[in-house]
Structures are given as structure tokens and as C-alpha cells.
Design a protein around this motif. Structure first.
Motif, PDB file in Angstrom:
ATOM      1  N   ILE A 343       0.678  -6.673   2.900  1.00 14.46           N
ATOM      2  CA  ILE A 343       0.920  -7.143   4.270  1.00 14.46           C
ATOM      3  C   ILE A 343       2.163  -6.487   4.846  1.00 14.46           C
ATOM      4  O   ILE A 343       2.175  -6.030   6.000  1.00 14.46           O
ATOM      5  N   GLU A 344       3.214  -6.419   4.044  1.00 10.62           N
ATOM      6  CA  GLU A 344       4.469  -5.824   4.503  1.00 10.62           C
ATOM      7  C   GLU A 344       4.298  -4.343   4.807  1.00 10.62           C
ATOM      8  O   GLU A 344       4.761  -3.848   5.854  1.00 10.62           O
ATOM      9  N   GLU A 345       3.635  -3.609   3.925  1.00 14.29           N
ATOM     10  CA  GLU A 345       3.417  -2.175   4.150  1.00 14.29           C
ATOM     11  C   GLU A 345       2.556  -1.937   5.381  1.00 14.29           C
ATOM     12  O   GLU A 345       2.832  -1.024   6.182  1.00 14.29           O
ATOM     13  N   ARG A 346       1.546  -2.742   5.557  1.00 18.73           N
ATOM     14  CA  ARG A 346       0.642  -2.576   6.696  1.00 18.73           C
ATOM     15  C   ARG A 346       1.385  -2.840   8.009  1.00 18.73           C
ATOM     16  O   ARG A 346       1.167  -2.148   9.015  1.00 18.73           O
ATOM     17  N   THR A 347       2.267  -3.828   7.990  1.00 20.90           N
ATOM     18  CA  THR A 347       3.034  -4.154   9.193  1.00 20.90           C
ATOM     19  C   THR A 347       4.013  -3.036   9.535  1.00 20.90           C
ATOM     20  O   THR A 347       4.186  -2.683  10.715  1.00 20.90           O
ATOM     21  N   CYS A 354       8.220  -7.592   8.941  1.00 13.93           N
ATOM     22  CA  CYS A 354       7.523  -8.697   8.276  1.00 13.93           C
ATOM     23  C   CYS A 354       8.536  -9.633   7.624  1.00 13.93           C
ATOM     24  O   CYS A 354       9.496  -9.170   6.985  1.00 13.93           O
ATOM     25  N   PHE A 355       8.311 -10.942   7.775  1.00 17.23           N
ATOM     26  CA  PHE A 355       9.191 -11.956   7.195  1.00 17.23           C
ATOM     27  C   PHE A 355       8.335 -13.017   6.496  1.00 17.23           C
ATOM     28  O   PHE A 355       7.278 -13.425   7.012  1.00 17.23           O
ATOM     29  N   THR A 366       5.433 -13.968   9.086  1.00 18.63           N
ATOM     30  CA  THR A 366       5.711 -13.663  10.493  1.00 18.63           C
ATOM     31  C   THR A 366       5.813 -12.155  10.679  1.00 18.63           C
ATOM     32  O   THR A 366       6.547 -11.489   9.949  1.00 18.63           O
ATOM     33  N   ASN A 367       5.058 -11.623  11.645  1.00 20.80           N
ATOM     34  CA  ASN A 367       5.103 -10.198  12.021  1.00 20.80           C
ATOM     35  C   ASN A 367       5.697 -10.064  13.414  1.00 20.80           C
ATOM     36  O   ASN A 367       5.325 -10.807  14.328  1.00 20.80           O
ATOM     37  N   ILE A 368       6.607  -9.109  13.572  1.00 22.40           N
ATOM     38  CA  ILE A 368       7.226  -8.811  14.866  1.00 22.40           C
ATOM     39  C   ILE A 368       6.921  -7.348  15.213  1.00 22.40           C
ATOM     40  O   ILE A 368       7.227  -6.456  14.447  1.00 22.40           O
TER      41      ILE A 368
END
Length: 371
Positions: A343-347, A354-355, A366-368
Motif C-alpha cells: 500500500i505504501e509503495e503504491r501510494t 501514506c500513514f 490514510t493516503n494524502i
């Protein structure tokens, strides 16, 4: 599993054995008493076997009346506890279940008033009555729960079948809608754009034929053909613009479909909340939201006992905030596994941040994104 016929059978056998103890203290021929006891046991065994075979209440009525008559013949003062059990069993199969305890209470009071047993028989009778009625209550409740469970299983099976049929129907409707839409677009191209292009081809062919004899008329036909073709191109652009769905509709419909499928398949409650102008969300960000949503839903099934899942999409003036949240309360420390790393890499690839947050109210991602 013990049911009512087996309960009464065991109670009768125990009561007969108890009667032997009473008989052993009285001046009664033991050989005659043992034969009588074995005869009762054979009658009770035959009763259970015939009831299992024919499922007819008359079997119980006949054997109970015969056994009660034998109790009178052999001596009610000795076989009084057995007589009580036979009376309860007889009333259980002949009267309305709703009036069972009322009638049993009145019958026992009259019986104790008419026949006054000795202290030992009275004590044994009371113990057997309490244990028998208590066991009957438990078996009745177990039978009700068993029936309820079977009905619920049948209902679940029917609902699963309906769900399968609905999924098949939805798939068929999607395919039918797609075919109808393609036919409508094809008809529009044929009726509006096709006719204009065909007319332009005829004009160009006519201009080619009269080019040598009448150049002025040929030039006029070519100009008209160019105008028709230009109008046709404009019509094509207008049609494509009208037929193409808005970008945010494609994204939000896809997200909604995923949440609805998850809700139906795993019996989880899902919520989708959006604010702001979703048209600012690019296709890359929609793709990231789509993949991250699937990963978060998978994590809920694997690592959380959550019953609710929330997806909040908020579009502000300069940023897009996407929050995936559940109400699960998993134990242990927070560990970033392969799914959360993905998820973090994709964001990050979608130029976002990503948080991860874990607390008493659940786990959230949470994605910003900037735009």
C-alpha cells in the motif's frame, strides 16, 4: 442424543430398580418381585422399540395403562414412584403441551391426596418428579433450538441460492446493457455520421467525373464534401464526448462495486463517504485507491475481527485525502507486513504519502495526494 422416549425409558428403569430396594425391606417374595421387575423392563423396552418403529402415541398409551394396572395389582404402596412416572408419561403424550404443567400439578396433588405413600416412597417420588420434569424442560428447549437451527440453516441455504441467482442475473444484465449500448452507439453512427460520409463520397465521385468538363462545378462539389466531412468529424467528437462517462463516475462506481461485493460475501458493514469535487482525482489516483482498498479489505479479513469498514474520500483545495478505516480490535503490536508495504509503495508511486494508525477504535490507513 437423548430425547423424550429415551428419557422416560431410563426414568422407568431407574424407578423399577429403586422399587427393588423398597421391596427388599418388605415381606414380599423376592423371586416374584424380580420377575415382576424384569417384566416391567421388557414392557418398557418393547414400548420404546414400537414407538421408534411406528411413531404412534397409542403404543405409549396402551403400555402405560397396562403398566399402571400392574402397579395396582402388585401393590401401589411399593410401586408408587413408578406409577407417578407412568402417569406423567401418559399425560405428556395425550394432553396439550401448553397445559402440561398445570394438569400435571393438579393430577399429582390429587394422587398424593388419594394415595398416601410412606415416607420413603414419598421422598423417592418427589426426587424422581423433580429430576424428570427438569430433564424434560431441558430436552424441550434443546429440541426447540435444534428445530430453530435447522430452519436457519435452510434459510441460509435458500439465501445463498438466491444470492447466486442474483449474481448471475447481475452478470446477465451487465452483458445485456453493454450489448444494448453498443447497438445504440452503432445506430447513431450509422444514422447520423454514416449518411454524411456516404453523401460526401458521392459528391467526390461526381466531382471526379465532371472534373474535365466543368471544373467550377467539380470544385463546388469538393468544397461541399469537405464541409460534410468536417461536420461529420465534429459529430464524432460530440458523440464521443456525450457517450464517455465522467472520470469520477468510473472511479466511484468501481469503488462502490467492490464495497458492495465485500459486504455481501463476508457479511460486513461498509460505508462510503465522499466530499468535494471528485473530478479532480486523476485516473492514476483512482487506480491507487482501487488497489489499496482491496488490500485493506483483505487485511481486515486476515488480521482483524472488525464488523465495519469505512472509506472516506475528501477533496480539498490542494490535497486529496483518502482514509481506509475499520473498527477491529486486534491484539499485539503493530507490524508492517507485505500488504501494508505494498500500500505504501503504491501510494508513493502515485505521488502521495501514506500513514498508518492503530488505536482502541480500530486500524486506519490514510493516503494524502497533491493535485
Amino acid at each position: 442424543m437423548i430425547d423424550k422416549p429415551i428419557l422416560y425409558y431410563l426414568t422407568k428403569i431407574i424407578t423399577v430398580i429403586t422399587s427393588i430396594l423398597i421391596i427388599s425391606k418388605a415381606n414380599v417374595d423376592m423371586v416374584f418381585s424380580v420377575i415382576s421387575t424384569l417384566s416391567f423392563a421388557c414392557v418398557f423396552t418393547l414400548e420404546v422399540w414400537l414407538y421408534r418403529l411406528f411413531s404412534n402415541k397409542m403404543v405409549v398409551v396402551i403400555t402405560s395403562l397396562v403398566s399402571m394396572s400392574a402397579c395396582f395389582f402388585l401393590g401401589l404402596d411399593i410401586l408408587f414412584p413408578l406409577f407417578i412416572v407412568l402417569l406423567i408419561h401418559l399425560l405428556d403424550v395425550t394432553i396439550d403441551p401448553g397445559m402440561f404443567y398445570q394438569i400435571i400439578g393438579v393430577s399429582l396433588l390429587l394422587l398424593f391426596f388419594i394415595f398416601t405413600p410412606d415416607n420413603l416412597a414419598f421422598a423417592i417420588s418427589m426426587i424422581i418428579i423433580i429430576l424428570l420434569l427438569f430433564s424434560r424442560i431441558i430436552l424441550t428447549k434443546l429440541s426447540i433450538y435444534k428445530t430453530l437451527n435447522e430452519n436457519q440453516n435452510e434459510t441460509i441455504s435458500e439465501l445463498n441460492k438466491k444470492l447466486t441467482d442474483l449474481k448471475s442475473l447481475i452478470k446477465t444484465l451487465k452483458y445485456t446493457t453493454s450489448i444494448e449500448e453498443r447497438n445504440r452507439i452503432a445506430a447513431r453512427i450509422h444514422d447520423q455520421i454514416g449518411h454524411g460520409i456516404s453523401g460526401s463520397i458521392i459528391m467526390l465521385e461526381a466531382a471526379l467525373l465532371i472534373m474535365k468538363d466543368n471544373q467550377e462545378k467539380a470544385t463546388d462539389n469538393i468544397k461541399r464534401a469537405i464541409t460534410n466531412l468536417r461536420d461529420g468529424v465534429d459529430e464524432i467528437r460530440s458523440a464521443l464526448k456525450e457517450e464517455r462517462a465522467d472520470r469520477y463516475l468510473l472511479g466511484i462506481n468501481d469503488i462502490t462495486a467492490i464495497l458492495e461485493e465485500y459486504k455481501v460475501s463476508y457479511n460486513k458493514t461498509t460505508f462510503l463517504h465522499t466530499t468535494g469535487d471528485l473530478d479532480f482525482i486523476t485516473m492514476d489516483i483512482w487506480a491507487c485507491i482501487h488497489d489499496n482498498l482491496k488490500e485493506c479489505l483483505t487485511n481486515v479479513l486476515k488480521h482483524s475481527n472488525a464488523s465495519e469498514f469505512y472509506l472516506n474520500i475528501d477533496v480539498f483545495k490542494k490535497i486529496i485525502k483518502v482514509e481506509y478505516k475499520d473498527n477491529g480490535k486486534s491484539s499485539g503490536d503493530f507490524v508492517k507486513g507485505l500488504g501494508l508495504e505494498a500500500i505504501e509503495e503504491r501510494t508513493v508511486q502515485a505521488k502521495g504519502r501514506c500513514f498508518f494508525t492503530k488505536g482502541e477504535n480500530g486500524f486506519s490507513v490514510t493516503n494524502i495526494f497533491n493535485y
